[in-house]
Design a protein around this motif. Structure first.
Motif: not given
Ligand code: ACO
Length: 308
Positions: A96-100, A301-308, A276-290
Protein backbone atom coordinates in the motif's frame (compact mmCIF):
# COMPACT_ATOMS: atom_id res chain seq x y z
CA UNK A 1 -10.21 26.31 -5.96
CA UNK A 2 -9.77 25.91 -2.18
CA UNK A 3 -6.90 23.95 -0.63
CA UNK A 4 -8.79 20.68 -0.28
CA UNK A 5 -10.27 20.80 -3.78
CA UNK A 6 -6.76 21.29 -5.16
CA UNK A 7 -5.44 18.37 -3.09
CA UNK A 8 -8.31 16.10 -4.19
CA UNK A 9 -7.65 16.98 -7.84
CA UNK A 10 -3.94 16.18 -7.40
CA UNK A 11 -4.78 12.85 -5.77
CA UNK A 12 -7.06 11.88 -8.68
CA UNK A 13 -4.35 12.68 -11.23
CA UNK A 14 -2.07 9.90 -9.89
CA UNK A 15 -4.19 7.47 -7.92
CA UNK A 16 -2.55 5.80 -4.89
CA UNK A 17 -3.55 2.83 -2.73
CA UNK A 18 -4.33 3.77 0.85
CA UNK A 19 -4.98 1.22 3.59
CA UNK A 20 -7.67 1.94 6.21
CA UNK A 21 -7.13 -0.37 9.22
CA UNK A 22 -10.40 0.67 10.89
CA UNK A 23 -12.29 -1.09 8.10
CA UNK A 24 -15.38 -2.01 10.13
CA UNK A 25 -16.01 1.55 11.28
CA UNK A 26 -19.11 3.05 9.57
CA UNK A 27 -17.63 6.50 8.68
CA UNK A 28 -14.54 4.78 7.27
CA UNK A 29 -16.69 2.46 5.14
CA UNK A 30 -18.69 5.45 3.83
CA UNK A 31 -15.47 7.35 3.08
CA UNK A 32 -14.02 4.36 1.19
CA UNK A 33 -17.10 4.31 -1.06
CA UNK A 34 -16.62 8.00 -1.91
CA UNK A 35 -12.86 7.58 -2.47
CA UNK A 36 -13.38 4.71 -4.90
CA UNK A 37 -16.36 6.31 -6.65
CA UNK A 38 -14.61 9.67 -7.18
CA UNK A 39 -11.24 8.08 -8.01
CA UNK A 40 -9.40 10.00 -5.27
CA UNK A 41 -7.56 6.85 -4.10
CA UNK A 42 -7.88 3.08 -4.11
CA UNK A 43 -8.92 2.27 -0.53
CA UNK A 44 -8.19 -1.05 1.16
CA UNK A 45 -10.53 -1.66 4.10
CA UNK A 46 -9.10 -4.05 6.69
CA UNK A 47 -12.35 -5.52 8.00
CA UNK A 48 -13.81 -8.91 8.93
CA UNK A 49 -14.06 -10.01 5.30
CA UNK A 50 -10.51 -8.99 4.29
CA UNK A 51 -8.21 -11.97 3.60
CA UNK A 52 -5.08 -11.46 5.71
CA UNK A 53 -3.08 -13.63 3.30
CA UNK A 54 0.33 -12.13 4.10
CA UNK A 55 0.11 -12.43 7.89
CA UNK A 56 2.97 -14.96 8.17
CA UNK A 57 5.22 -13.00 5.78
CA UNK A 58 4.52 -9.72 7.59
CA UNK A 59 5.09 -11.32 11.01
CA UNK A 60 8.51 -12.57 9.89
CA UNK A 61 9.41 -9.13 8.48
CA UNK A 62 8.19 -7.37 11.62
CA UNK A 63 10.20 -9.75 13.80
CA UNK A 64 13.27 -9.01 11.71
CA UNK A 65 12.70 -5.29 12.05
CA UNK A 66 12.16 -5.26 15.82
CA UNK A 67 14.09 -8.24 17.18
CA UNK A 68 16.95 -6.01 18.27
CA UNK A 69 14.34 -4.22 20.42
CA UNK A 70 13.37 -7.54 22.02
CA UNK A 71 10.32 -8.45 19.91
CA UNK A 72 9.87 -12.24 19.75
CA UNK A 73 8.45 -14.21 16.81
CA UNK A 74 5.31 -14.98 18.81
CA UNK A 75 4.84 -11.30 19.69
CA UNK A 76 5.29 -10.29 16.05
CA UNK A 77 2.62 -12.80 14.97
CA UNK A 78 0.29 -11.45 17.65
CA UNK A 79 0.90 -7.85 16.53
CA UNK A 80 0.16 -8.43 12.84
CA UNK A 81 -3.19 -9.94 13.85
CA UNK A 82 -4.05 -6.35 14.82
CA UNK A 83 -5.24 -4.50 11.64
CA UNK A 84 -3.27 -1.38 12.65
CA UNK A 85 0.01 -3.34 12.58
CA UNK A 86 -1.05 -5.35 9.52
CA UNK A 87 -1.78 -2.09 7.72
CA UNK A 88 1.58 -0.59 8.75
CA UNK A 89 3.31 -3.70 7.42
CA UNK A 90 1.40 -3.39 4.12
CA UNK A 91 2.89 0.10 3.74
CA UNK A 92 6.33 -1.02 4.90
CA UNK A 93 6.36 -3.92 2.40
CA UNK A 94 5.11 -1.77 -0.49
CA UNK A 95 1.65 -3.36 -0.72
CA UNK A 96 0.00 0.00 0.00
CA UNK A 97 1.23 3.56 -0.59
CA UNK A 98 -0.04 5.03 2.68
CA UNK A 99 -2.28 4.56 5.71
CA UNK A 100 -5.02 6.57 7.40
CA UNK A 101 -6.39 5.70 10.83
CA UNK A 102 -7.69 7.35 13.99
CA UNK A 103 -11.50 7.34 13.76
CA UNK A 104 -11.34 4.79 16.59
CA UNK A 105 -7.72 4.75 17.81
CA UNK A 106 -6.03 7.56 19.76
CA UNK A 107 -3.21 9.57 18.16
CA UNK A 108 -0.58 7.77 20.25
CA UNK A 109 -1.94 4.31 19.29
CA UNK A 110 -1.55 5.19 15.62
CA UNK A 111 1.72 7.11 15.92
CA UNK A 112 3.67 4.52 17.90
CA UNK A 113 3.52 1.72 15.28
CA UNK A 114 4.16 4.29 12.53
CA UNK A 115 7.31 5.45 14.32
CA UNK A 116 8.46 1.91 15.07
CA UNK A 117 7.73 0.35 11.65
CA UNK A 118 7.60 3.01 8.94
CA UNK A 119 10.27 5.16 10.62
CA UNK A 120 11.76 8.42 9.36
CA UNK A 121 12.61 9.14 5.75
CA UNK A 122 16.38 9.16 5.02
CA UNK A 123 17.78 12.55 5.94
CA UNK A 124 14.92 13.32 8.35
CA UNK A 125 15.80 13.53 12.02
CA UNK A 126 12.29 13.18 13.36
CA UNK A 127 8.62 12.78 12.54
CA UNK A 128 6.47 15.82 13.21
CA UNK A 129 3.27 17.31 11.84
CA UNK A 130 1.99 20.29 9.96
CA UNK A 131 -1.48 21.69 10.48
CA UNK A 132 -2.82 23.30 7.31
CA UNK A 133 -4.91 26.21 8.59
CA UNK A 134 -7.26 27.85 6.09
CA UNK A 135 -8.32 31.26 7.43
CA UNK A 136 -11.22 33.40 6.19
CA UNK A 137 -8.88 36.43 6.18
CA UNK A 138 -7.10 36.13 2.82
CA UNK A 139 -4.56 38.81 3.85
CA UNK A 140 -2.94 36.29 6.22
CA UNK A 141 -0.24 33.83 5.11
CA UNK A 142 -0.51 32.65 1.51
CA UNK A 143 -3.97 33.80 0.49
CA UNK A 144 -5.36 32.80 3.91
CA UNK A 145 -3.35 29.59 4.26
CA UNK A 146 -0.94 29.04 7.16
CA UNK A 147 1.15 25.93 7.69
CA UNK A 148 1.60 25.47 11.45
CA UNK A 149 3.94 23.02 13.20
CA UNK A 150 4.19 20.98 15.33
CA UNK A 151 0.63 20.69 16.62
CA UNK A 152 0.39 16.89 16.96
CA UNK A 153 3.55 14.85 17.67
CA UNK A 154 6.50 16.19 19.72
CA UNK A 155 5.53 17.35 23.20
CA UNK A 156 8.75 19.16 24.07
CA UNK A 157 11.17 19.58 21.14
CA UNK A 158 14.79 20.56 21.72
CA UNK A 159 16.26 23.53 19.80
CA UNK A 160 17.67 21.10 17.22
CA UNK A 161 14.33 19.31 16.87
CA UNK A 162 12.53 22.65 16.49
CA UNK A 163 14.91 23.55 13.66
CA UNK A 164 14.17 20.25 11.90
CA UNK A 165 10.42 20.77 12.39
CA UNK A 166 10.75 24.22 10.77
CA UNK A 167 12.56 22.84 7.72
CA UNK A 168 10.08 19.94 7.37
CA UNK A 169 7.08 22.29 7.62
CA UNK A 170 8.54 24.49 4.87
CA UNK A 171 8.82 21.39 2.68
CA UNK A 172 5.21 20.42 3.43
CA UNK A 173 4.13 23.96 2.50
CA UNK A 174 5.93 23.62 -0.84
CA UNK A 175 4.99 20.07 -1.79
CA UNK A 176 1.47 19.69 -0.42
CA UNK A 177 0.16 23.27 -0.43
CA UNK A 178 1.92 24.73 -3.50
CA UNK A 179 3.48 27.53 -1.45
CA UNK A 180 6.20 28.81 -3.81
CA UNK A 181 8.10 30.72 -1.20
CA UNK A 182 7.72 29.46 2.37
CA UNK A 183 8.40 32.24 4.88
CA UNK A 184 9.01 30.58 8.23
CA UNK A 185 8.53 32.33 11.59
CA UNK A 186 9.71 30.67 14.81
CA UNK A 187 7.23 31.88 17.39
CA UNK A 188 7.75 32.93 20.98
CA UNK A 189 6.40 35.37 23.53
CA UNK A 190 9.40 37.53 22.68
CA UNK A 191 10.40 39.36 19.48
CA UNK A 192 14.12 39.67 18.76
CA UNK A 193 15.21 39.71 22.37
CA UNK A 194 12.37 41.81 23.81
CA UNK A 195 12.19 39.30 26.68
CA UNK A 196 14.86 37.14 28.29
CA UNK A 197 14.11 33.59 29.36
CA UNK A 198 15.46 30.08 28.79
CA UNK A 199 12.39 29.36 26.61
CA UNK A 200 13.26 32.33 24.39
CA UNK A 201 16.91 31.28 24.18
CA UNK A 202 15.80 27.85 22.94
CA UNK A 203 13.87 29.41 20.05
CA UNK A 204 16.83 31.69 19.21
CA UNK A 205 19.10 28.64 19.10
CA UNK A 206 16.61 26.82 16.87
CA UNK A 207 16.73 29.75 14.40
CA UNK A 208 20.53 29.51 14.21
CA UNK A 209 20.44 25.74 13.69
CA UNK A 210 17.72 26.01 11.03
CA UNK A 211 19.78 28.60 9.10
CA UNK A 212 22.57 26.01 9.03
CA UNK A 213 20.24 23.24 7.88
CA UNK A 214 18.58 25.26 5.11
CA UNK A 215 20.64 28.39 4.33
CA UNK A 216 18.42 29.54 1.45
CA UNK A 217 15.12 29.19 3.34
CA UNK A 218 13.44 32.47 4.38
CA UNK A 219 13.30 31.87 8.13
CA UNK A 220 13.42 34.20 11.10
CA UNK A 221 12.70 34.48 14.80
CA UNK A 222 12.21 34.53 17.59
CA UNK A 223 9.04 36.56 17.10
CA UNK A 224 5.55 36.98 18.49
CA UNK A 225 2.50 35.93 16.50
CA UNK A 226 1.52 39.54 15.71
CA UNK A 227 5.02 40.35 14.47
CA UNK A 228 4.87 37.26 12.24
CA UNK A 229 1.50 38.06 10.66
CA UNK A 230 0.81 41.81 10.77
CA UNK A 231 2.98 44.07 8.53
CA UNK A 232 2.36 47.16 10.69
CA UNK A 233 3.50 45.35 13.86
CA UNK A 234 6.45 43.79 12.03
CA UNK A 235 7.54 47.29 10.92
CA UNK A 236 7.79 48.32 14.58
CA UNK A 237 9.05 45.15 16.27
CA UNK A 238 11.01 43.32 13.61
CA UNK A 239 12.28 45.76 10.97
CA UNK A 240 14.18 44.31 8.02
CA UNK A 241 13.05 40.73 8.57
CA UNK A 242 12.42 38.74 5.36
CA UNK A 243 9.61 36.93 7.16
CA UNK A 244 7.96 39.16 9.75
CA UNK A 245 4.57 40.56 8.76
CA UNK A 246 4.09 38.04 5.96
CA UNK A 247 4.91 34.63 7.41
CA UNK A 248 3.09 31.66 5.89
CA UNK A 249 4.72 28.92 8.00
CA UNK A 250 4.46 29.25 11.78
CA UNK A 251 6.59 27.14 14.13
CA UNK A 252 5.27 26.84 17.67
CA UNK A 253 7.81 26.33 20.46
CA UNK A 254 6.16 23.17 21.82
CA UNK A 255 3.14 20.91 21.50
CA UNK A 256 1.07 22.70 24.13
CA UNK A 257 1.27 26.03 22.31
CA UNK A 258 0.89 24.40 18.87
CA UNK A 259 -2.13 22.31 19.76
CA UNK A 260 -3.83 25.15 21.63
CA UNK A 261 -2.91 27.57 18.84
CA UNK A 262 -4.52 25.63 16.01
CA UNK A 263 -7.63 24.81 18.06
CA UNK A 264 -7.98 28.54 18.85
CA UNK A 265 -7.86 29.34 15.13
CA UNK A 266 -10.37 26.55 14.45
CA UNK A 267 -12.89 27.03 17.27
CA UNK A 268 -12.72 30.79 17.80
CA UNK A 269 -11.45 31.97 14.44
CA UNK A 270 -13.53 29.58 12.33
CA UNK A 271 -10.51 28.33 10.35
CA UNK A 272 -10.54 24.97 8.53
CA UNK A 273 -7.70 22.79 9.83
CA UNK A 274 -6.15 19.69 8.26
CA UNK A 275 -3.35 17.73 9.95
CA UNK A 276 -0.59 15.82 8.15
CA UNK A 277 2.42 13.94 9.49
CA UNK A 278 5.77 14.79 7.93
CA UNK A 279 9.12 13.03 7.97
CA UNK A 280 7.87 9.42 7.74
CA UNK A 281 9.42 7.16 5.08
CA UNK A 282 5.89 6.55 3.72
CA UNK A 283 2.84 8.67 4.52
CA UNK A 284 0.56 7.71 7.41
CA UNK A 285 -2.00 10.12 8.80
CA UNK A 286 -4.13 10.38 11.88
CA UNK A 287 -7.81 11.29 12.21
CA UNK A 288 -9.63 12.81 15.12
CA UNK A 289 -12.04 10.37 16.79
CA UNK A 290 -14.73 12.99 16.18
CA UNK A 291 -14.01 13.02 12.44
CA UNK A 292 -16.70 13.13 9.76
CA UNK A 293 -16.84 11.04 6.57
CA UNK A 294 -15.66 14.17 4.73
CA UNK A 295 -12.63 14.49 7.07
CA UNK A 296 -11.61 10.90 6.28
CA UNK A 297 -11.91 11.49 2.52
CA UNK A 298 -9.80 14.66 2.84
CA UNK A 299 -7.13 12.99 4.97
CA UNK A 300 -6.85 10.11 2.50
CA UNK A 301 -6.53 12.63 -0.34
CA UNK A 302 -3.67 14.40 1.49
CA UNK A 303 -1.99 11.05 2.22
CA UNK A 304 -2.27 10.07 -1.43
CA UNK A 305 -0.65 13.33 -2.54
CA UNK A 306 2.16 12.84 -0.02
CA UNK A 307 2.70 9.38 -1.52
CA UNK A 308 3.05 10.72 -5.08
N1 ACO B 1 10.18 11.01 15.37
C1 ACO B 1 10.73 9.82 15.05
N2 ACO B 1 10.74 8.78 15.90
C2 ACO B 1 10.17 8.95 17.12
C3 ACO B 1 9.60 10.17 17.52
C4 ACO B 1 9.61 11.23 16.57
N3 ACO B 1 9.07 12.41 16.82
N4 ACO B 1 9.09 10.04 18.78
C5 ACO B 1 9.37 8.77 19.16
N5 ACO B 1 10.02 8.12 18.16
C6 ACO B 1 10.42 6.71 18.11
C7 ACO B 1 11.40 6.34 19.19
O1 ACO B 1 12.73 6.56 18.76
C8 ACO B 1 11.09 4.88 19.37
O2 ACO B 1 11.67 4.13 18.35
P1 ACO B 1 12.28 2.68 18.64
O3 ACO B 1 11.23 1.91 19.40
O4 ACO B 1 12.54 2.12 17.28
O5 ACO B 1 13.49 2.92 19.47
C9 ACO B 1 9.58 4.81 19.15
O6 ACO B 1 9.25 5.94 18.38
C10 ACO B 1 8.78 4.84 20.43
O7 ACO B 1 9.32 5.89 21.20
P2 ACO B 1 8.85 6.27 22.65
O8 ACO B 1 9.73 7.32 23.20
O9 ACO B 1 8.64 5.01 23.43
O10 ACO B 1 7.52 6.96 22.27
P3 ACO B 1 6.21 7.00 23.07
O11 ACO B 1 5.53 5.73 22.85
O12 ACO B 1 6.43 7.42 24.46
O13 ACO B 1 5.46 8.22 22.35
C11 ACO B 1 4.41 9.54 20.74
C12 ACO B 1 5.66 8.69 21.04
C13 ACO B 1 3.22 8.64 20.64
C14 ACO B 1 4.60 10.28 19.44
C15 ACO B 1 4.26 10.58 21.89
O14 ACO B 1 5.28 11.52 21.78
C16 ACO B 1 2.93 11.25 21.94
O15 ACO B 1 2.01 10.71 22.52
N6 ACO B 1 2.85 12.47 21.36
C17 ACO B 1 1.66 13.29 21.47
C18 ACO B 1 0.51 12.76 20.64
C19 ACO B 1 -0.74 13.51 20.99
O16 ACO B 1 -1.44 13.13 21.90
N7 ACO B 1 -0.99 14.64 20.27
C20 ACO B 1 -2.05 15.57 20.53
C21 ACO B 1 -3.40 15.17 20.07
S1 ACO B 1 -3.57 15.09 18.34
C22 ACO B 1 -4.56 16.42 17.83
O17 ACO B 1 -4.99 17.20 18.57
C23 ACO B 1 -4.80 16.56 16.36
Amino acid sequence: MGLIDTIRAKAKANRKTIVLPEGDEPRTIAAAEILAREGIATPILLNGSYAYAKAAEYAAALHDLRKAKGLTEAQAAELVADPMYYGMMMVKMGDADGLVSGAVHSTGDMLRPALQIIKTRPGMKLVSSSMLVECANRQIGQNGLLVCADCVVNPCPTAEELAHIAVAAAETARTLCDVDEPRVALLSFSTKGSARHDLVTKVQQAVEIAHGLAPSLLLDGEMQMDAALVPEVAAIKCKGSPVAGRANVLIFPDLQSGNIGYKTAQRIGGANCFAVLQGLASPCNDLSRGCSVEDIVNTVAMTAVQAQ
